[in-house]
Design a protein around this motif. Structure first.
Motif, short mmCIF file in Angstrom:
data_model
loop_
_atom_site.label_atom_id
_atom_site.label_comp_id
_atom_site.label_asym_id
_atom_site.label_seq_id
_atom_site.Cartn_x
_atom_site.Cartn_y
_atom_site.Cartn_z
N ARG A 159 0.83 -1.20 0.00
CA ARG A 159 0.00 0.00 0.00
C ARG A 159 0.87 1.26 0.00
NH1 ARG A 159 -5.14 1.92 1.49
NH2 ARG A 159 -5.09 3.93 2.54
N LEU A 216 2.38 1.73 -3.43
CA LEU A 216 1.40 2.24 -4.39
C LEU A 216 1.12 3.72 -4.17
CD1 LEU A 216 -1.11 -0.77 -4.45
CD2 LEU A 216 0.55 -0.14 -6.22
N ALA A 244 1.76 6.49 -6.94
CA ALA A 244 0.60 7.28 -7.35
C ALA A 244 0.84 8.76 -7.09
CB ALA A 244 -0.64 6.81 -6.60
N MET A 289 -5.65 4.88 -13.74
CA MET A 289 -5.24 3.77 -12.88
C MET A 289 -4.29 2.83 -13.62
SD MET A 289 -6.53 4.16 -9.81
CE MET A 289 -7.10 2.73 -8.86
N ALA A 340 -0.74 1.61 -12.12
CA ALA A 340 -0.42 0.19 -11.99
C ALA A 340 0.86 -0.15 -12.75
CB ALA A 340 -1.59 -0.65 -12.51
N LYS A 362 -3.66 -4.19 -12.56
CA LYS A 362 -4.76 -3.34 -12.10
C LYS A 362 -5.57 -4.00 -10.99
CE LYS A 362 -7.42 -0.86 -14.65
NZ LYS A 362 -8.34 -0.43 -15.73
N LEU A 397 -3.92 -3.24 -7.78
CA LEU A 397 -4.13 -1.83 -7.40
C LEU A 397 -5.53 -1.63 -6.83
CD1 LEU A 397 -3.13 1.09 -7.33
CD2 LEU A 397 -3.85 1.32 -9.73
N TYR A 398 -6.54 -2.23 -7.46
CA TYR A 398 -7.92 -2.07 -7.00
C TYR A 398 -8.18 -2.82 -5.69
CZ TYR A 398 -9.56 0.44 -11.12
OH TYR A 398 -9.77 1.40 -12.09
N LEU A 445 -7.86 6.49 -4.09
CA LEU A 445 -6.40 6.56 -4.07
C LEU A 445 -5.94 7.99 -3.87
CD1 LEU A 445 -3.57 5.46 -4.47
CD2 LEU A 445 -4.00 5.33 -6.92
#
Length: 211
Positions: A25, A28, A32, A46, A50, A57, A60-61, A70
């Motif tokens: 997390r 990411l 991001a 997204m 990713a 993806k 990521l989701y 996000l």
């Protein structure tokens, strides 16, 4: 990381190896943050995030159900960071002049050392969204409250007046810090810039009782 896979004659980005959920997390969020800062919310997809993170993806989701979720996580992280920096700065001195300088200087520290995350608080391109707007307004209130409490304790100024002084100092600090990082960073250090603004603020603050 795994080796790159050749697809259609081109090397596809390597997928990141498995890592603990909390660590993933954070990774990411870091990726991001860079993508949003470079492209803005509306131009960042997204898919882009990713790919930059080296994950699929679906992965990521699993962590963030939507692009807005996000982005809000990045706003929350940046807000928590600036509030903590300011509170620590205020608590680190018993001298009123030093407190003013430390409080204002913490904004310059934030924009100088936090990469581009300060933009999620001070330059968000999604302020039209009510959820983002509420978070950003709350962090300004939290900062005003932290600074205002110190002003009230040290001057005897009524709480409402102290909060107004606090939010005014927040505005002075964050606008000045943004201008410095965007236009003057090559001409003066963060310390020089913050001391200059602290001198301006202190000349007004010291006129209040008990300071």
């Amino acid at each position: 990381m795994h080796d790159e896979v050749v697809r259609n004659g081109k090397a596809a980005p390597a997928r990141s190896s498995r890592m603990p959920r909390d660590q993933r997390r954070l990774q990411l969020l870091d990726v991001a943050g860079r993508v949003f800062a470079e492209r803005g919310y509306h131009n960042a997809a997204m898919d882009d995030i990713a790919e930059a993170a080296g994950v699929s993806k679906p992965v990521l989701y699993q962590h963030f159900p939507s692009k807005l979720d996000l982005y809000l996580a990045l706003v929350d992280r940046a807000c928590e960071e600036i509030v903590e920096i300011v509170r620590e700065a205020i608590a680190g001195s018993s001298s009123n002049a030093d407190r003013v300088e430390a409080a204002l200087g913490s904004f310059y520290q934030f924009v100088a050392q936090s990469g581009r995350s300060f933009r999620f608080v001070f330059e968000s391109d999604l302020t039209g969204d009510a959820t983002v707007q509420a978070r950003i307004w709350k962090v300004h209130q939290d900062l005003a409250e932290a600074i205002g409490q110190t002003i009230a304790q040290d001057t005897g100024v009524a709480p409402a007046r102290a909060r107004l002084l606090g939010i005014s100092l927040v505005g002075l600090a964050q606008v000045g810090a943004r201008y410095w990082v965007g236009s003057l960073r090559d001409e003066m250090t963060a310390e020089e810039a913050s001391q200059l603004i602290a001198t301006l603020a202190w000349r007004g603050m010291r006129s209040f009782p008990l300071i």
